[in-house]
Motif scaffolding. Structure first.
Motif, mmCIF file in Angstrom:
data_model
loop_
_atom_site.group_PDB
_atom_site.id
_atom_site.type_symbol
_atom_site.label_atom_id
_atom_site.label_comp_id
_atom_site.label_asym_id
_atom_site.label_seq_id
_atom_site.Cartn_x
_atom_site.Cartn_y
_atom_site.Cartn_z
ATOM 1 N N THR A 100 0.826 -7.057 -10.096
ATOM 2 C CA THR A 100 1.208 -6.418 -8.834
ATOM 3 C C THR A 100 2.373 -7.163 -8.186
ATOM 4 O O THR A 100 3.319 -6.545 -7.691
ATOM 5 N N TRP A 132 6.267 0.795 -2.124
ATOM 6 C CA TRP A 132 5.908 0.754 -3.537
ATOM 7 C C TRP A 132 4.429 0.395 -3.681
ATOM 8 O O TRP A 132 3.685 1.034 -4.419
ATOM 9 N N ARG A 133 3.981 -0.633 -2.960
ATOM 10 C CA ARG A 133 2.590 -1.089 -3.045
ATOM 11 C C ARG A 133 1.616 -0.056 -2.489
ATOM 12 O O ARG A 133 0.517 0.138 -3.011
ATOM 13 N N GLN A 177 1.506 3.045 -2.693
ATOM 14 C CA GLN A 177 1.109 4.125 -3.609
ATOM 15 C C GLN A 177 -0.144 3.770 -4.410
ATOM 16 O O GLN A 177 -0.803 4.652 -4.955
ATOM 17 N N TYR A 178 -0.492 2.490 -4.454
ATOM 18 C CA TYR A 178 -1.669 2.051 -5.207
ATOM 19 C C TYR A 178 -2.870 1.767 -4.316
ATOM 20 O O TYR A 178 -3.866 1.233 -4.778
ATOM 21 N N GLY A 179 -2.765 2.082 -3.034
ATOM 22 C CA GLY A 179 -3.883 1.866 -2.128
ATOM 23 C C GLY A 179 -3.647 0.690 -1.205
ATOM 24 O O GLY A 179 -2.560 0.124 -1.140
#
Length: 178
Positions: free
Chosen positions: A111, A128-129, A131-133
């Motif tokens: 990550t 960006w981060r 989008q992954y929760g």
């Protein structure tokens, strides 16, 4: 075509507090203090524990903004020498994070690498981060270490232990003048 992860769509967060935390860590390394100052660590932990949900989110966004600003500077510096910032920054970052197994959980390293790559390619690390929760508690130390290591990389390139901090504080001063 503009990306939905473009920095113009991202909150800047609390960059001032984020740079103070990173600068404190840098000074701990270069200022003659022990590498792990328990008193300094306790103050940082007390401060972060005192943050409410919004304050914590602002601090996270601020750290991501720092990483973006640092990587932007690094990208421009590397481009002047026809070098790829990703090629020169990411492998060193990953290798260094891997050398800290007591503090950096291995599953957080991809990550952090992705975050730095996003910033190095002109994308907002925050978006960006996102989008992954949500951020996880396990990622907090890794995020702080990533910001520190990228700042330290800049300081080594500039051969000046205060360069990265000054880069940000100068940018903050210029934005206050507007």
């Amino acid at each position: 075509m503009s990306s939905p992860y473009h920095p113009q769509f991202a909150p800047a967060g609390d960059v001032g507090t984020a740079i103070m935390m990173i600068d404190s860590r840098l000074k701990g390394i270069h200022g003659g203090k022990p590498k792990h100052d328990p008193q300094q660590q306790q103050l940082i932990e007390q401060f972060t524990a005192s943050l409410d949900r919004k304050g914590a989110k602002d601090l996270l966004d601020g750290v991501c903004t720092l990483i973006f600003m640092f990587m932007t500077w690094l990208r421009k510096a590397h481009e002047e020498h026809d070098k790829d910032v990703i090629e020169y920054v990411v492998p060193n970052l990953v290798a260094t994070l891997r050398m800290m197994p007591r503090n950096i959980r291995p599953e957080t390293i991809p990550t952090m690498a992705g975050l730095v790559i996003a910033a190095g390619t002109g994308l907002s690390p925050t978006l960006w981060r996102k989008q992954y929760g949500d951020w996880t508690e396990e990622e907090m130390t890794s995020l702080e270490a990533t910001a520190f290591l990228v700042a330290e990389h800049i300081n080594r390139i500039a051969d000046n232990p205060d360069f990265a901090t000054r880069l940000i504080t100068d940018a903050l001063s210029r934005s206050d003048e507007r």
